[in-house]
Design an enzyme around this catalytic site. Structure first.
Site, PDB file in Angstrom:
ATOM      1  N   ARG A  80      -5.172   6.451  -7.616  1.00 42.74           N
ATOM      2  CA  ARG A  80      -4.917   7.890  -7.515  1.00 42.74           C
ATOM      3  C   ARG A  80      -4.921   8.532  -8.900  1.00 42.74           C
ATOM      4  O   ARG A  80      -5.480   9.618  -9.101  1.00 42.74           O
ATOM      5  CB  ARG A  80      -3.573   8.111  -6.808  1.00 42.74           C
ATOM      6  CG  ARG A  80      -3.577   7.581  -5.382  1.00 42.74           C
ATOM      7  CD  ARG A  80      -2.178   7.395  -4.797  1.00 42.74           C
ATOM      8  NE  ARG A  80      -1.511   8.670  -4.547  1.00 42.74           N
ATOM      9  CZ  ARG A  80      -0.288   8.757  -4.036  1.00 42.74           C
ATOM     10  NH1 ARG A  80       0.396   7.645  -3.730  1.00 42.74           N
ATOM     11  NH2 ARG A  80       0.266   9.947  -3.828  1.00 42.74           N
TER      12      ARG A  80
ATOM     13  N   LEU B 160       0.859  -1.175   0.000  1.00 42.34           N
ATOM     14  CA  LEU B 160       0.000   0.000   0.000  1.00 42.34           C
ATOM     15  C   LEU B 160       0.899   1.229   0.000  1.00 42.34           C
ATOM     16  O   LEU B 160       1.960   1.228   0.628  1.00 42.34           O
ATOM     17  CB  LEU B 160      -0.897   0.038   1.247  1.00 42.34           C
ATOM     18  CG  LEU B 160      -1.954  -1.061   1.405  1.00 42.34           C
ATOM     19  CD1 LEU B 160      -2.673  -0.892   2.747  1.00 42.34           C
ATOM     20  CD2 LEU B 160      -2.961  -1.035   0.261  1.00 42.34           C
ATOM     21  N   ASP B 161       0.466   2.279  -0.691  1.00 42.69           N
ATOM     22  CA  ASP B 161       1.213   3.536  -0.655  1.00 42.69           C
ATOM     23  C   ASP B 161       1.263   4.061   0.778  1.00 42.69           C
ATOM     24  O   ASP B 161       0.396   3.752   1.598  1.00 42.69           O
ATOM     25  CB  ASP B 161       0.544   4.592  -1.547  1.00 42.69           C
ATOM     26  CG  ASP B 161       0.622   4.245  -3.024  1.00 42.69           C
ATOM     27  OD1 ASP B 161       1.458   3.398  -3.397  1.00 42.69           O
ATOM     28  OD2 ASP B 161      -0.160   4.819  -3.802  1.00 42.69           O
ATOM     29  N   LYS B 162       2.254   4.884   1.051  1.00 50.71           N
ATOM     30  CA  LYS B 162       2.448   5.418   2.402  1.00 50.71           C
ATOM     31  C   LYS B 162       1.202   6.145   2.906  1.00 50.71           C
ATOM     32  O   LYS B 162       0.811   6.007   4.072  1.00 50.71           O
ATOM     33  CB  LYS B 162       3.660   6.361   2.407  1.00 50.71           C
ATOM     34  CG  LYS B 162       4.073   6.832   3.789  1.00 50.71           C
ATOM     35  CD  LYS B 162       5.401   7.586   3.732  1.00 50.71           C
ATOM     36  CE  LYS B 162       5.827   8.023   5.118  1.00 50.71           C
ATOM     37  NZ  LYS B 162       7.155   8.660   5.124  1.00 50.71           N
TER      38      LYS B 162
END
Length: 228
Positions: free
Chosen positions: A149, A50-52
């Site tokens: 995103r 997962l992205d930060k």
């Protein structure tokens, strides 16, 4: 850094908190070491990422064999993933499918191309989130970097608090890994985790959306284009 959601003999499901990196190269304290400290595991295996900025469900293998099988499920696209997001503006369409190749753009960002040679594919629904924002439920069929995103940016509603693709500052980036469904040893595993970090998730409109989206795997998703 995380909340433990489920312990299986072969895997763990955690709710990763926003702003926590899963990558060692960020200079941050590795998440897996913190989880292992709580669960007593000697070694944990990261099955996906997962992205930060993204919070929510993250799957960790507890042994090498389980990790290989679970990773294989991701590679074969047997895993259904569902994400929640809050976007700043009304999208060009309320629901649909975003499909297109992704290529490198400026700095660390990506962009959606009009070509479809090896496309990122994302289905989505949206509804009001209060104060002119939109709440999205997204189902990615591919696992491209920054896929959701970029997809939401492409329909005109960058994610609130997203420093790269958004156009509104907030207390966090409003993307959350909401639900996971995958087969394991003949059983279908299903997990759901509502977001709890971030004030914009607390509006009445978002709460109502979560009631309607309580079983995302059963929804009538927008139709995917037929393969040639």
């Amino acid at each position: 850094m995380f909340t433990l959601v489920h312990q299986h003999p072969d895997f763990l499901v955690i709710n990763k908190h926003p702003g926590v990196s899963v990558h060692k190269d960020d200079g941050d304290q590795p998440l897996l070491a913190e989880v292992a400290k709580q669960t007593g595991d000697e070694k944990l295996y990261l099955i996906h990422r997962l992205d930060k900025m993204t919070s929510g469900l993250l799957l960790l293998g507890r042994n090498r064999q389980a990790a290989a099988e679970l990773s294989g499920n991701f590679a074969k696209r047997d895993v259904k993933k569902f994400y929640l997001a809050i976007g700043t503006k009304k999208p060009k369409k309320k629901q649909g499918v975003v499909i297109g190749d992704m290529s490198r753009s400026r700095r660390s960002s990506w962009k959606l191309d009009s070509t479809k040679d090896n496309p990122a594919i994302t289905q989505f629904f949206s509804t009001a989130a209060g104060n002119g924002r939109r709440c999205f439920l997204c189902k990615p069929h591919t696992g491209k970097t920054h896929q959701i995103r970029v997809a939401l940016r492409s329909v005109g509603s960058g994610i609130t608090g997203d420093e790269i693709y958004g156009n509104e500052e907030a207390d966090r980036g409003y993307l959350h890994a909401y639900a996971l469904s995958f087969p394991y040893k003949g059983e279908n595993q299903q997990f759901i985790c509502a977001p709890d970090k971030g004030e914009l998730w607390q509006t009445e409109e978002v709460k109502q959306a979560l009631v309607e989206w309580a079983t995302p795997w059963l929804l009538a998703w927008p139709k995917l284009p037929r393969k040639n």
